[in-house]
Scaffold this motif. Sequence first.
Motif, PDB file in Angstrom:
ATOM      1  N   LEU A  64       0.818  -1.210   0.000  1.00  0.00           N
ATOM      2  CA  LEU A  64       0.000   0.000   0.000  1.00  0.00           C
ATOM      3  C   LEU A  64       0.856   1.268   0.000  1.00  0.00           C
ATOM      4  CD1 LEU A  64      -2.965  -1.167   2.212  1.00  0.00           C
ATOM      5  CD2 LEU A  64      -2.995  -0.634  -0.216  1.00  0.00           C
ATOM      6  N   CYS A  65       2.025   1.205   0.622  1.00  0.00           N
ATOM      7  CA  CYS A  65       2.945   2.353   0.533  1.00  0.00           C
ATOM      8  C   CYS A  65       3.418   2.541  -0.909  1.00  0.00           C
ATOM      9  CB  CYS A  65       4.140   2.166   1.462  1.00  0.00           C
ATOM     10  SG  CYS A  65       3.755   2.436   3.199  1.00  0.00           S
ATOM     11  N   PHE A  66       3.695   1.440  -1.611  1.00  0.00           N
ATOM     12  CA  PHE A  66       4.029   1.527  -3.032  1.00  0.00           C
ATOM     13  C   PHE A  66       2.905   2.217  -3.798  1.00  0.00           C
ATOM     14  CE2 PHE A  66       6.662  -2.645  -2.968  1.00  0.00           C
ATOM     15  CZ  PHE A  66       7.786  -1.963  -2.561  1.00  0.00           C
ATOM     16  N   CYS A  67       1.674   1.827  -3.483  1.00  0.00           N
ATOM     17  CA  CYS A  67       0.520   2.425  -4.174  1.00  0.00           C
ATOM     18  C   CYS A  67       0.415   3.918  -3.904  1.00  0.00           C
ATOM     19  CB  CYS A  67      -0.765   1.708  -3.762  1.00  0.00           C
ATOM     20  SG  CYS A  67      -0.867   0.026  -4.384  1.00  0.00           S
ATOM     21  N   ILE A  69       2.944   5.974  -3.164  1.00  0.00           N
ATOM     22  CA  ILE A  69       4.027   6.636  -3.895  1.00  0.00           C
ATOM     23  C   ILE A  69       3.698   6.683  -5.383  1.00  0.00           C
ATOM     24  CG2 ILE A  69       6.467   6.515  -4.529  1.00  0.00           C
ATOM     25  CD1 ILE A  69       6.983   5.241  -1.773  1.00  0.00           C
ATOM     26  N   LEU A  70       3.179   5.591  -5.919  1.00  0.00           N
ATOM     27  CA  LEU A  70       2.805   5.556  -7.323  1.00  0.00           C
ATOM     28  C   LEU A  70       1.690   6.559  -7.632  1.00  0.00           C
ATOM     29  CD1 LEU A  70       3.191   4.247 -10.088  1.00  0.00           C
ATOM     30  CD2 LEU A  70       1.457   2.579  -9.422  1.00  0.00           C
ATOM     31  N   SER A  71       0.713   6.669  -6.730  1.00  0.00           N
ATOM     32  CA  SER A  71      -0.377   7.620  -6.966  1.00  0.00           C
ATOM     33  C   SER A  71       0.142   9.054  -6.975  1.00  0.00           C
ATOM     34  CB  SER A  71      -1.490   7.446  -5.939  1.00  0.00           C
ATOM     35  OG  SER A  71      -1.067   7.853  -4.659  1.00  0.00           O
ATOM     36  N   PHE A  72       1.107   9.355  -6.120  1.00  0.00           N
ATOM     37  CA  PHE A  72       1.661  10.708  -6.134  1.00  0.00           C
ATOM     38  C   PHE A  72       2.521  10.929  -7.371  1.00  0.00           C
ATOM     39  CE2 PHE A  72       3.400  14.646  -4.514  1.00  0.00           C
ATOM     40  CZ  PHE A  72       2.268  15.175  -3.920  1.00  0.00           C
ATOM     41  N   GLU A  75       0.132  11.855  -9.931  1.00  0.00           N
ATOM     42  CA  GLU A  75      -0.295  13.239  -9.717  1.00  0.00           C
ATOM     43  C   GLU A  75       0.725  14.201 -10.316  1.00  0.00           C
ATOM     44  OE1 GLU A  75      -0.281  17.143  -7.798  1.00  0.00           O
ATOM     45  OE2 GLU A  75       1.268  15.615  -7.552  1.00  0.00           O
ATOM     46  N   ASN A  76       2.000  13.865 -10.224  1.00  0.00           N
ATOM     47  CA  ASN A  76       3.048  14.721 -10.782  1.00  0.00           C
ATOM     48  C   ASN A  76       2.897  14.884 -12.292  1.00  0.00           C
ATOM     49  OD1 ASN A  76       4.358  15.164  -8.363  1.00  0.00           O
ATOM     50  ND2 ASN A  76       5.658  13.375  -8.578  1.00  0.00           N
ATOM     51  N   VAL A  77       2.358  13.872 -12.952  1.00  0.00           N
ATOM     52  CA  VAL A  77       2.180  13.924 -14.399  1.00  0.00           C
ATOM     53  C   VAL A  77       0.841  14.562 -14.758  1.00  0.00           C
ATOM     54  CG1 VAL A  77       1.924  12.514 -16.470  1.00  0.00           C
ATOM     55  CG2 VAL A  77       3.640  11.925 -14.768  1.00  0.00           C
ATOM     56  N   ILE A  78      -0.216  14.184 -14.043  1.00  0.00           N
ATOM     57  CA  ILE A  78      -1.572  14.604 -14.397  1.00  0.00           C
ATOM     58  C   ILE A  78      -1.847  16.052 -13.982  1.00  0.00           C
ATOM     59  CG2 ILE A  78      -4.014  14.173 -13.911  1.00  0.00           C
ATOM     60  CD1 ILE A  78      -3.256  11.188 -13.717  1.00  0.00           C
ATOM     61  N   TYR A  79      -1.390  16.452 -12.823  1.00  0.00           N
ATOM     62  CA  TYR A  79      -1.726  17.780 -12.294  1.00  0.00           C
ATOM     63  C   TYR A  79      -1.366  18.932 -13.248  1.00  0.00           C
ATOM     64  CZ  TYR A  79      -2.254  21.718  -9.166  1.00  0.00           C
ATOM     65  OH  TYR A  79      -2.644  22.907  -8.621  1.00  0.00           O
TER      66      TYR A  79
END
Length: 120
Positions: A64-67, A69-72, A75-79
């Motif tokens: 879940l920590c991997f998830c 970090i991956l979600s953030f 966000e770095n790409v999508i935002y």
Amino acid sequence: PMAVLTCMSTMSAAVEPNGERLPTADRLSVSLTLLLTAVAYKFVVASSLPTVSYWTMLDKYVLLCFCFILSFSLENVIYPGLLVDRSDPDNPEEIIPEIWLVGGYLALFTLFNIYFLIVA
């Protein structure tokens, strides 16, 4: 250590001293470096624990920590592409302030840690 690495992924949303956001490539380099560090941590921990055929609480926590970090990283790409109004090229405006996303991310991660403290 995983909680610290995961919280550090929000550092990619930092701004430079002149108030400008970091470029997407720099933001992703921070996030992906932290993801690789988390994978290395998982390998080190897995090598020192006995092999079992089921997922332990540590395995679930690290996954879940991997998830997170991956979600953030996503966000770095999508935002920058979706949540920044660039109709005025000289003065782009945030549709949703990124600090709200970072705060929500950290609040959700805090709740996630409280859940694991209760369950474990």
